[in-house]
Structure formats: C-alpha cells, structure tokens
Design a protein around this motif. Sequence first.
Motif, mmCIF file in Angstrom:
data_model
loop_
_atom_site.group_PDB
_atom_site.id
_atom_site.type_symbol
_atom_site.label_atom_id
_atom_site.label_comp_id
_atom_site.label_asym_id
_atom_site.label_seq_id
_atom_site.Cartn_x
_atom_site.Cartn_y
_atom_site.Cartn_z
ATOM 1 N N LYS A 54 80.517 70.763 46.804
ATOM 2 C CA LYS A 54 81.121 70.349 45.534
ATOM 3 C C LYS A 54 80.165 70.224 44.356
ATOM 4 N N THR A 55 78.985 69.650 44.553
ATOM 5 C CA THR A 55 78.117 69.354 43.421
ATOM 6 C C THR A 55 76.747 69.989 43.608
ATOM 7 N N LEU A 56 76.277 70.659 42.576
ATOM 8 C CA LEU A 56 74.935 71.232 42.585
ATOM 9 C C LEU A 56 73.938 70.083 42.453
ATOM 10 N N PRO A 57 73.081 69.864 43.455
ATOM 11 C CA PRO A 57 72.129 68.754 43.372
ATOM 12 C C PRO A 57 71.163 68.918 42.202
ATOM 13 N N ALA A 58 70.831 67.820 41.580
ATOM 14 C CA ALA A 58 69.924 67.837 40.427
ATOM 15 C C ALA A 58 68.577 68.451 40.793
ATOM 16 N N ASP A 59 68.106 68.243 42.031
ATOM 17 C CA ASP A 59 66.803 68.780 42.411
ATOM 18 C C ASP A 59 66.823 70.299 42.591
ATOM 19 N N LEU A 60 68.005 70.903 42.613
ATOM 20 C CA LEU A 60 68.128 72.348 42.766
ATOM 21 C C LEU A 60 68.329 73.063 41.429
ATOM 22 N N VAL A 61 68.769 72.353 40.412
ATOM 23 C CA VAL A 61 69.092 72.975 39.120
ATOM 24 C C VAL A 61 67.902 73.733 38.539
ATOM 25 N N ASP A 62 66.734 73.113 38.478
ATOM 26 C CA ASP A 62 65.573 73.776 37.879
ATOM 27 C C ASP A 62 65.200 75.040 38.635
ATOM 28 N N ALA A 63 65.119 74.972 39.948
ATOM 29 C CA ALA A 63 64.753 76.152 40.732
ATOM 30 C C ALA A 63 65.774 77.266 40.519
#
Length: 193
Positions: free
Chosen positions: A81-90
């Motif tokens: 459901k949700t894109l984790p914040a720690d994955l957004v930059d990568a």
Amino acid sequence: MKPGPQFLPPVQSVVYGYTRRLFDETATNAQSFAVGVAERYLATTSPAARQVSFKAADTDPAGAMRHNGQILRRYMDGGLKTLPADLVDAWVLSLPEPYRGECERDLARRRGLLPVRAVEVEGTGEATSLAELAMHFGELMQALAPALADGRIDANDLPHVRRVLDESDDLITAVVSVRRRLQALIPEGGVHV
C-alpha cells in the motif's frame, strides 16, 4: 462560498507516475529498473533502517532481479500500500533523465521549492551546463509559443500553463546550478569581480 481543500496527491503517486512513463516510453521494465533501485537502496540505506527486503545481486543476479522486480511491481500495483520513506530517494535517484528531473521538480514544487543540483567540485564541465541552459531555454520557448501566438497571455492560454511553468522551472533550476558553480570559484570572503 469557501472553496474545498486542495489535497496533494500522495508522493508515491508522483513517483509511480514518472516510473510508469519511463516503462511506457522506453525499453525499461520493472525488473531492469529494480536492479538500479535495489543497488542504490542497499548502498545508501543503513541495514538497521531498511524496511524493504531487496536482495543483493552478489550471488544470484537473475534471482535478485526477479525478486526485486516483484517487490517494485507490488508497490506500483497497490499490493504493497505505501511506498516507504526510506525507499523514495533510492527510487527517484534511479530514474534516468528526463524522468528524474521532472519527478524531482514536481516533488519540490509540492513544498514551494525548485530542485537545484548541488555544486560538484569535479566531474561536470561548463559545456554540459551551457548545453543544459540552451536546451531548457529552447523548451521554454516552445512551450511559450502557443500561449503568445495571439500576442497576450490570458485565460485562453490555460491549456499551456502547466507546460510553461514546468519548462520555466527547469530553466531557472539550470541557471541556478550554473550560478552555484560560479560562486564556488570565488574564494571564501572574496569579493565579486
């Protein structure tokens, strides 16, 4: 009557939108894109902070590609459901140009900012900067042409506004990047020439 609230789309919708464009407009697919995302994520995110179980391609590159591609597809299809914040930059940093730049611009615009690349001491030449400036100026002129065809900008030009704003933001960002490189040349405490 008071207008209703203007909600922003979720960050993940912006990121997925540019990723889908990448897939639709190029030969890139989820598996090949996931390779870069996983490598960047594993290289830049502390093991203690990782929320995504990407596999490193060290021992089984094909298996890691399938596994990581499946994770990426699950995010995009809504299975996760949700894109984790720690994955957004990568994820965003793995998008190739022009998708990355456009995504960065839209994400920054949500906060009232323009994305400007950090000054790099080595590796980028002035020729690249000049080419970027010329390209962005040309794209802005192309976007402005239909809006200025009748000699004025008014409500009839609404269909062109988004593109003009996007292209002007890109040009401003390129100018500020060149300006930062020039500022970096001035010794600290130095005077402008």
